[in-house]
Design an enzyme around this catalytic site. Structure first.
Site, PDB file in Angstrom:
ATOM      1  N   ASP A 103       0.831  -1.196   0.000  1.00 28.62           N
ATOM      2  CA  ASP A 103       0.000   0.000   0.000  1.00 28.62           C
ATOM      3  C   ASP A 103       0.871   1.254   0.000  1.00 28.62           C
ATOM      4  OD1 ASP A 103       0.959  -0.562   2.545  1.00 28.62           O
ATOM      5  OD2 ASP A 103      -0.900  -0.068   3.592  1.00 28.62           O
ATOM      6  N   PHE A 156       0.897  11.722   7.191  1.00 27.48           N
ATOM      7  CA  PHE A 156       0.152  10.499   7.471  1.00 27.48           C
ATOM      8  C   PHE A 156      -1.117  10.452   6.625  1.00 27.48           C
ATOM      9  CE2 PHE A 156      -2.479   7.483   9.663  1.00 27.48           C
ATOM     10  CZ  PHE A 156      -1.568   6.480   9.946  1.00 27.48           C
ATOM     11  N   ARG A 169      -9.773   2.015   6.784  1.00 28.39           N
ATOM     12  CA  ARG A 169      -9.337   1.221   5.627  1.00 28.39           C
ATOM     13  C   ARG A 169     -10.405   1.163   4.540  1.00 28.39           C
ATOM     14  NH1 ARG A 169      -4.622  -1.466   7.063  1.00 28.39           N
ATOM     15  NH2 ARG A 169      -4.462  -2.214   9.204  1.00 28.39           N
TER      16      ARG A 169
HETATM   17  P1  IMP Z   1       7.743   1.416   6.363  1.00 33.01           P
HETATM   18  O1  IMP Z   1       8.324   0.145   6.859  1.00 33.01           O
HETATM   19  O2  IMP Z   1       8.155   2.591   7.214  1.00 33.01           O
HETATM   20  O3  IMP Z   1       8.004   1.676   4.895  1.00 33.01           O
HETATM   21  O4  IMP Z   1       6.177   1.366   6.584  1.00 33.01           O
HETATM   22  C1  IMP Z   1       5.352   0.562   5.871  1.00 33.01           C
HETATM   23  C2  IMP Z   1       4.044   0.323   6.588  1.00 33.01           C
HETATM   24  O5  IMP Z   1       3.736   1.318   7.578  1.00 33.01           O
HETATM   25  C3  IMP Z   1       2.936   0.374   5.589  1.00 33.01           C
HETATM   26  O6  IMP Z   1       2.727  -0.893   4.980  1.00 33.01           O
HETATM   27  C4  IMP Z   1       1.764   0.848   6.424  1.00 33.01           C
HETATM   28  O7  IMP Z   1       1.138  -0.243   7.033  1.00 33.01           O
HETATM   29  C5  IMP Z   1       2.392   1.723   7.491  1.00 33.01           C
HETATM   30  N1  IMP Z   1       2.347   3.154   7.136  1.00 33.01           N
HETATM   31  C6  IMP Z   1       3.379   3.951   6.794  1.00 33.01           C
HETATM   32  N2  IMP Z   1       2.978   5.205   6.536  1.00 33.01           N
HETATM   33  C7  IMP Z   1       1.637   5.212   6.698  1.00 33.01           C
HETATM   34  C8  IMP Z   1       0.620   6.235   6.557  1.00 33.01           C
HETATM   35  O8  IMP Z   1       0.857   7.408   6.192  1.00 33.01           O
HETATM   36  N3  IMP Z   1      -0.662   5.845   6.822  1.00 33.01           N
HETATM   37  C9  IMP Z   1      -0.990   4.569   7.194  1.00 33.01           C
HETATM   38  N4  IMP Z   1      -0.076   3.596   7.342  1.00 33.01           N
HETATM   39  C10 IMP Z   1       1.231   3.902   7.092  1.00 33.01           C
END
Ligand code: IMP
Length: 179
Positions: A103, A156, A169
């Site tokens: 996502d 966010f 979601r």
């Molecule tokens: P990463 O490991 O920091 O790249 O984060 C990945 C995961 O964090 C994603 O698959 C989401 O589940 C969550 N995530 C990161 N940023 C957001 C956001 O802005 N909104 C909602 N979920 C987020």
């Protein structure tokens, strides 16, 4: 709807569902060309990718397999997560063409961890498709990142699969937090 409330937070419209669908269609068309005469395995990273996976797969016209994985939360720690569960994947990814579907790529740590696990199975190729990408938040280089829906600011976001505290979601569009 230009603003929504999810739990205790206000969000404003960032990307409309129509635009998500248009972009998804283009990515699908590109994949149909890139993977012609191959039979890739699409792996959606749960929970956030479920709507994007569904819409993307509807655009795929080549033979393919579809599965999902789930990783435990890593947030707030520098430690790696663990692949908790897999659903519907072939017994092995050896010599397969793998497309990981996310996502959002934020810091990139989740993806990096999943990629390490996938590479251990010696697939023929691995590419990543993410609906959203925050270029200002990335903290690790992801060479496999091939298909990006939208680059967004380091804020966010919620909706279209993405949650805030487990909620939101189900929203059709994508919203960003109002500070
Ligand atoms: P990463 O490991 O920091 O790249 O984060 C990945 C995961 O964090 C994603 O698959 C989401 O589940 C969550 N995530 C990161 N940023 C957001 C956001 O802005 N909104 C909602 N979920 C987020």
């Amino acid at each position: 709807m230009n603003t929504v409330e999810v739990a205790d937070k206000k969000f404003e419209l960032l990307i409309e569902n129509d635009n998500i669908n248009k972009r998804t269609r283009l990515i699908g068309i590109q994949m149909n060309v890139d993977y012609e005469n191959r039979c890739p395995v699409f792996i959606g990273v749960l929970n956030g990718s479920f709507l994007f996976m569904a819409d993307l797969l509807k655009e795929i016209e080549i033979p393919c397999e579809v599965g999902f994985i789930r990783v435990s939360s890593y947030k707030g720690t520098a430690s790696t997560g663990t692949v908790r569960e897999t659903f519907g994947l072939p017994d092995t990814l050896k010599d397969r063409d793998v497309i990981l579907v996310e996502d959002i790529v934020d810091t990139g740590f989740t993806l990096k961890y999943i990629l390490e696990k996938v590479h251990l199975q010696q697939p023929a190729s691995v590419r990543v498709c993410t609906l959203l990408y925050k270029p200002d938040a990335i903290q690790t280089q992801i060479d496999e990142l091939e298909y990006v829906g939208f680059e967004i600011p380091n804020e966010f976001v919620v909706g279209y699969g993405l949650d805030y505290n487990g909620l939101g979601r189900n929203l059709k569009d994508i919203y960003k937090a109002i500070p």
